[in-house]
Write an enzyme that holds these catalytic residues in place. Structure first.
Site, PDB file in Angstrom:
ATOM      1  N   GLU A 241      69.474  69.989  80.704  1.00 28.63           N
ATOM      2  CA  GLU A 241      68.712  69.145  81.609  1.00 28.63           C
ATOM      3  C   GLU A 241      68.960  69.553  83.056  1.00 28.63           C
ATOM      4  O   GLU A 241      68.046  69.555  83.889  1.00 28.63           O
ATOM      5  CB  GLU A 241      69.075  67.677  81.375  1.00 28.63           C
ATOM      6  N   GLU A 242      70.209  69.900  83.371  1.00 25.92           N
ATOM      7  CA  GLU A 242      70.541  70.333  84.727  1.00 25.92           C
ATOM      8  C   GLU A 242      69.761  71.595  85.108  1.00 25.92           C
ATOM      9  O   GLU A 242      69.198  71.693  86.200  1.00 25.92           O
ATOM     10  CB  GLU A 242      72.039  70.599  84.843  1.00 25.92           C
ATOM     11  N   ARG A 243      69.729  72.562  84.196  1.00 24.92           N
ATOM     12  CA  ARG A 243      69.072  73.823  84.509  1.00 24.92           C
ATOM     13  C   ARG A 243      67.565  73.670  84.612  1.00 24.92           C
ATOM     14  O   ARG A 243      66.922  74.274  85.484  1.00 24.92           O
ATOM     15  CB  ARG A 243      69.463  74.864  83.455  1.00 24.92           C
TER      16      ARG A 243
END
Length: 387
Positions: A241-243
């Site tokens: 999700e961060e990437r």
């Protein structure tokens, strides 16, 4: 299609908020090297933007990930990279694992105030000797009855100078490196937590970044997210999700620099014409716009897969890799067309050049993204064809 008419109202509300509450103050925050995260997050929380896809029982909106992706893309309209990154840490880096795997008790204590904007969160993974190599972290949380006693340090922690709590990855046993780690919510006011220094960065100037030490910090085991020893796995899930978020936040930022460069080169005269009249310039800008659209398509495809419950490791890794590479190429080319003005800190292209460089480093360096992809393709040496 990942976005529908249902996304229009929150999109317009966020655009209005950015125009009124963020962009007028960006230059001031960049000069100060920090922005008032508690004040800004409280306003965002009040509008529901810090928990779009978080559970309703803990104050979230209960929407699917497409709304988080919409928000990430719109945050790219902020005229710096530091503020969007700080917001993204709160929504898509420090809290996804907590929302997904945390007990009700720990979610009430840490997730609820993060969604409301009453508390600022940060994520503690990187260390001076372990950035992209997450398995090599040294910070440990020793078991002592019903508590963990934490020792070690974390580096390059976004929001670290202002955070109320940190989602900390620490070794909780001496077992295998991928099975001995746990994610633990640690209040930053705990005895033994020291903010050693606020780091001086090349870019992302308005976002505070800290080095943090932990000296016999005692926290209850109930603060652990999910099962003991599953922290590495949870963090790898959280990374996707961060990437994807980081890639989406680049889209409008890249388009803004292209448009600013068109405007500048259309009005800058040299050798009897405008800079934009040169084929090498207008062709390159058209090529860069095409690359942005290709990146957008990849991100939307990954977002659709995530909403459908599919594993998006491959697509999110590709999107993050491409976003970092494109950011470097695009801002470098555009800065060149600005000439001497491009080298001045006062110009938007100079800020974008500095800020965009982090995309190829944070959340896993380009080389790690390539290693992940090669592993999935069965081409990484030593895998003997296994994916």
């Amino acid at each position: 299609m990942i976005f529908t008419a249902d996304h229009d109202e929150p999109r317009r509300a966020l655009q209005k908020f950015i125009a009124a509450e963020i962009n007028p103050y960006v230059d001031e925050w960049e000069d100060a090297g920090i922005f008032a995260a508690h004040e800004l997050f409280k306003k965002l929380g009040g509008l529901g933007f810090l928990g779009l896809n978080k559970p309703e029982q803990f104050g979230g909106q209960g929407l699917d990930y497409s709304y988080a992706l919409m928000m990430a893309e719109e945050l790219g309209a902020i005229r710096c990279g530091g503020v969007p990154m700080a917001i993204g840490v709160q929504t898509d880096m420090a809290t996804p694992a907590l929302a997904r795997f945390g007990s009700d008790e720990v979610r009430r204590e840490f997730l609820v105030p993060a969604i409301s904007g009453d508390q600022v969160a940060c994520i503690g993974v990187s260390e001076p000797g372990a950035g992209s190599d997450v398995a090599s972290i040294k910070t440990n949380a020793r078991s002592d009855g019903d508590d963990y006693v934490i020792n070690g340090g974390k580096m390059w922690i976004t929001n670290g100078a202002q955070a109320d709590w940190i989602c900390l990855l620490a070794n909780t046993s001496d077992g295998q490196v991928h099975r001995n780690k746990s994610l633990i919510c640690v209040p930053m006011k705990s005895k033994g937590v020291t903010i050693a220094r606020k780091l001086d960065k090349m870019g992302m100037r308005s976002s505070d970044t800290a080095q943090i030490f932990f000296d016999n910090v005692r926290v209850p085991k109930r603060n652990r997210i999910g099962e003991e020893g599953k922290g590495f796995t949870y963090q790898m899930i959280q990374f996707q999700e961060e990437r994807l978020w980081g890639a989406a936040a680049c889209l409008k930022a890249h388009e803004f620099i292209i448009n600013e460069t068109i405007e500048y080169t259309r009005n800058r005269k040299a050798f009897g014409g405008t800079i934009l009249d040169n084929q090498v310039v207008h062709f390159k800008l058209a090529e860069m716009q095409t690359e942005v659209e290709l990146l957008r398509s990849l991100i939307y495809r990954a977002g659709e897969a995530l909403v459908a419950g599919e594993d998006v490791t491959r697509l999110a890794t590709m999107a993050k890799l491409k976003a970092g590479r494109l950011g470097r190429e695009l801002t470098d080319a555009c800065l060149q067309y600005w000439g001497g003005m491009g080298f001045m800190n006062e110009t938007p292209v100079s800020r974008a050049y500095r800020d965009s460089r982090l995309t190829s480093i944070g959340g896993g360096a380009d080389e790690v993204m390539l290693m992940v992809l090669c592993k999935m393709m069965g081409t990484l040496p030593g895998l003997k064809g296994h994916t």
